[in-house]
Design an enzyme around this catalytic site. Structure first.
Site, PDB file in Angstrom:
ATOM      1  N   ASP A 295      18.906  37.036  52.701  1.00  0.00           N
ATOM      2  CA  ASP A 295      19.333  36.437  53.975  1.00  0.00           C
ATOM      3  C   ASP A 295      20.580  37.088  54.555  1.00  0.00           C
ATOM      4  O   ASP A 295      20.973  36.773  55.685  1.00  0.00           O
ATOM      5  CB  ASP A 295      19.622  34.941  53.785  1.00  0.00           C
ATOM      6  CG  ASP A 295      18.346  34.133  53.608  1.00  0.00           C
ATOM      7  OD1 ASP A 295      17.284  34.611  54.036  1.00  0.00           O
ATOM      8  OD2 ASP A 295      18.429  33.034  53.045  1.00  0.00           O
TER       9      ASP A 295
ATOM     10  N   GLY B 212      24.468  29.747  53.612  1.00  0.00           N
ATOM     11  CA  GLY B 212      25.933  29.710  53.578  1.00  0.00           C
ATOM     12  C   GLY B 212      26.511  30.835  52.729  1.00  0.00           C
ATOM     13  O   GLY B 212      27.428  31.551  53.152  1.00  0.00           O
ATOM     14  N   GLY B 213      25.957  31.030  51.534  1.00  0.00           N
ATOM     15  CA  GLY B 213      26.439  32.094  50.643  1.00  0.00           C
ATOM     16  C   GLY B 213      26.219  33.469  51.267  1.00  0.00           C
ATOM     17  O   GLY B 213      27.063  34.364  51.166  1.00  0.00           O
TER      18      GLY B 213
ATOM     19  N   PRO C 100      26.870  24.036  54.405  1.00  0.00           N
ATOM     20  CA  PRO C 100      26.642  23.422  53.093  1.00  0.00           C
ATOM     21  C   PRO C 100      26.182  24.440  52.051  1.00  0.00           C
ATOM     22  O   PRO C 100      25.345  25.295  52.344  1.00  0.00           O
ATOM     23  CB  PRO C 100      25.542  22.389  53.350  1.00  0.00           C
ATOM     24  CG  PRO C 100      25.392  22.279  54.818  1.00  0.00           C
ATOM     25  CD  PRO C 100      26.083  23.414  55.480  1.00  0.00           C
TER      26      PRO C 100
ATOM     27  N   GLY D 174      22.144  24.843  50.578  1.00  0.00           N
ATOM     28  CA  GLY D 174      21.522  23.934  51.544  1.00  0.00           C
ATOM     29  C   GLY D 174      20.390  24.538  52.326  1.00  0.00           C
ATOM     30  O   GLY D 174      19.867  23.903  53.232  1.00  0.00           O
TER      31      GLY D 174
ATOM     32  N   ALA E 128      26.109  34.089  54.493  1.00  0.00           N
ATOM     33  CA  ALA E 128      27.066  34.234  55.599  1.00  0.00           C
ATOM     34  C   ALA E 128      28.449  34.608  55.046  1.00  0.00           C
ATOM     35  O   ALA E 128      29.175  35.388  55.661  1.00  0.00           O
ATOM     36  CB  ALA E 128      27.136  32.951  56.413  1.00  0.00           C
TER      37      ALA E 128
ATOM     38  N   LYS F  76      22.001  30.197  59.294  1.00  0.00           N
ATOM     39  CA  LYS F  76      20.705  30.345  59.984  1.00  0.00           C
ATOM     40  C   LYS F  76      19.778  29.180  59.673  1.00  0.00           C
ATOM     41  O   LYS F  76      19.942  28.464  58.682  1.00  0.00           O
ATOM     42  CB  LYS F  76      20.034  31.659  59.579  1.00  0.00           C
ATOM     43  CG  LYS F  76      19.748  31.825  58.074  1.00  0.00           C
ATOM     44  CD  LYS F  76      18.480  31.188  57.582  1.00  0.00           C
ATOM     45  CE  LYS F  76      18.401  31.174  56.057  1.00  0.00           C
ATOM     46  NZ  LYS F  76      17.325  30.340  55.520  1.00  0.00           N
TER      47      LYS F  76
HETATM   48  O1  C5P Z   1      17.820  36.944  47.843  1.00  0.00           O
HETATM   49  P1  C5P Z   1      18.436  35.717  47.260  1.00  0.00           P
HETATM   50  O2  C5P Z   1      19.422  36.004  46.190  1.00  0.00           O
HETATM   51  O3  C5P Z   1      18.952  34.770  48.291  1.00  0.00           O
HETATM   52  O4  C5P Z   1      17.233  34.953  46.561  1.00  0.00           O
HETATM   53  C1  C5P Z   1      17.435  33.892  45.634  1.00  0.00           C
HETATM   54  C2  C5P Z   1      16.193  33.757  44.780  1.00  0.00           C
HETATM   55  O5  C5P Z   1      15.081  33.360  45.589  1.00  0.00           O
HETATM   56  C3  C5P Z   1      15.733  34.998  44.088  1.00  0.00           C
HETATM   57  O6  C5P Z   1      16.359  35.140  42.854  1.00  0.00           O
HETATM   58  C4  C5P Z   1      14.234  34.778  43.922  1.00  0.00           C
HETATM   59  O7  C5P Z   1      13.981  33.947  42.817  1.00  0.00           O
HETATM   60  C5  C5P Z   1      13.883  33.981  45.163  1.00  0.00           C
HETATM   61  N1  C5P Z   1      13.354  34.809  46.256  1.00  0.00           N
HETATM   62  C6  C5P Z   1      12.065  35.299  46.183  1.00  0.00           C
HETATM   63  N2  C5P Z   1      11.546  36.067  47.201  1.00  0.00           N
HETATM   64  C7  C5P Z   1      12.288  36.320  48.293  1.00  0.00           C
HETATM   65  C8  C5P Z   1      13.596  35.828  48.404  1.00  0.00           C
HETATM   66  C9  C5P Z   1      14.112  35.073  47.369  1.00  0.00           C
HETATM   67  O8  C5P Z   1      11.358  35.070  45.194  1.00  0.00           O
HETATM   68  N3  C5P Z   1      11.773  37.064  49.283  1.00  0.00           N
END
Ligand code: C5P
Length: 367
Positions: free
Chosen positions: A187, A152-153, A145, A148, A155, A14
């Site tokens: 995501d 990607g992770g 990537p 990136g 997906a 995305k």
């Molecule tokens: O949800 P995801 O594991 O992709 O998020 C990675 C990091 O991004 C989280 O550990 C957090 O530190 C930060 N994050 C956040 N608020 C969000 C989404 C992500 O603080 N709404």
């Protein structure tokens, strides 16, 4: 009962057309208002039932693959995972492999996704969904990537949810899968849903905007396709590091619409349908609150952004938390021309040309 042996599924990456970020809540997470456009770049998950202990991976020769990692779910079911990268250039493949080689099985989002589905199956007393002495082997083919800003992770996780749901014939509905997706990462639901969607909450409560506006009789906006050049950086950028720096600068918006404001936003935000308009108009609503912070952390990315802005694109913007830059152009010919110019820039690791909106996560093949 007949079990499928192999299921191949895919899920889109995305681009955030809008990423508005609030102040962190008590969990340290940030409320988001996010418009996602999924794209044609897709991750693939091949999920396979094999006899336990069968080390067929060792004899297969997939280039650019990580080692095969094995771990057991809470109920003791074995799942293996390996990732094969296919990012277009040797430099991008090498960078991704370096990052992926350090990931433990239980930290791999695809492994976690498979484990969640397996645990639901294990808890299902009615069916014997997990045959004795079997394991599930996951092969992830990575075309987005790593680290990136293109999910990607996430997906990988979305493709795996769909693949393992089908492999086990568990028949979890889309909304049940979305609920699991939310527990894996903010995501992941967007990668499941596909199309163009609005994400509220932590950006994980999805509403498909194309479907919503198509159903509004007074606004029959056709969904336009958009052409993108994704410009990759030679080094990654950690999402938590960007959010931490964002908080240190106290940059969060004091007010962000919440999940309960959904109807209000859908009916009263005049900007929202523009996410589906043609490129020139859509560019007007593109905005990323994390961009300034990411550029402060990575002046090299800011410099590439500056350079890209001289090339006549509709918009150049950081993708998600970066470091990939998303360049919105008029059509595929412009995408190729801009990509060619950019790929020789010393601070660019590679470019990817894609278009959106993309299709949802889906089963591609069963055998
Ligand atoms: O949800 P995801 O594991 O992709 O998020 C990675 C990091 O991004 C989280 O550990 C957090 O530190 C930060 N994050 C956040 N608020 C969000 C989404 C992500 O603080 N709404």
């Amino acid at each position: 009962m007949h079990y499928l042996e192999t299921v191949t599924a895919s899920a889109p990456g995305k681009i955030n057309l809008q990423l508005l970020v609030g102040k962190p809540d008590t969990n340290g997470y940030h409320p988001l208002y996010s418009i996602f456009e999924t794209v044609g770049l897709r991750e693939t998950c091949i999920a396979k039932f094999t006899p336990q202990g069968n080390n067929h991976f060792e004899s297969s020769t997939l280039p650019n693959s990580t080692a095969t990692l094995l771990s057991y779910t809470a109920s003791g079911y074995p799942i293996t995972v390996r990732t094969c990268v296919d990012l277009g250039t040797q430099a991008a493949n090498a960078q991704a492999l370096e990052q992926l080689n350090d990931v433990a099985a239980t930290d791999h989002l695809a492994w976690k996704a498979a484990a969640k589905i397996v645990e639901q199956a294990a808890a299902n007393a009615e069916y014997q969904l997990l045959p004795d002495n079997t394991q599930i082997d996951l092969t992830i083919i990575k075309r987005i990537p790593a680290a990136g800003g293109m999910a990607g992770g996430s997906a990988d996780a979305a493709a795996t949810l769909v693949a393992v749901n089908e492999l086990l014939r568990l028949r979890l509905s889309n909304s049940e899968l979305e609920k699991i997706a939310r527990t894996l990462g903010a995501d992941v639901p967007a990668c499941l849903t596909g199309g163009t969607s609005l994400g509220l909450g932590y950006g994980d409560h999805m509403t498909r905007l194309d479907t919503y506006f198509a159903n509004q009789t007074e606004d029959s906006t056709p969904v336009n396709s958009h052409h993108w050049v994704m410009v990759m950086s030679p080094t990654g950028l950690s999402t938590p590091a960007v959010f931490n720096a964002f908080d240190a600068a106290n940059a969060g918006r004091p007010l962000i619409p919440t999940v309960s404001d959904l109807q209000e936003v859908l009916t009263h935000d005049p900007q929202l349908p523009k996410a589906l308009y043609e490129a020139k108009q859509m560019a007007e609503i593109m905005e990323n609150d994390l961009q300034a912070t990411a550029f402060a952390l990575r002046p090299d990315v800011a410099q590439v952004h500056q350079y890209l802005e001289t090339l006549g694109a509709h918009k150049v913007m950081l993708s998600g938390s970066g470091p990939t830059l998303a360049v919105l152009v008029e059509d595929e010919t412009e995408a190729r021309a801009l990509g060619e110019k950019t790929s020789t820039h010393p601070q660019v690791a590679g470019i990817l040309i894609t278009s959106g909106p993309g299709l949802p996560a889906m089963v591609e093949k069963t055998q």
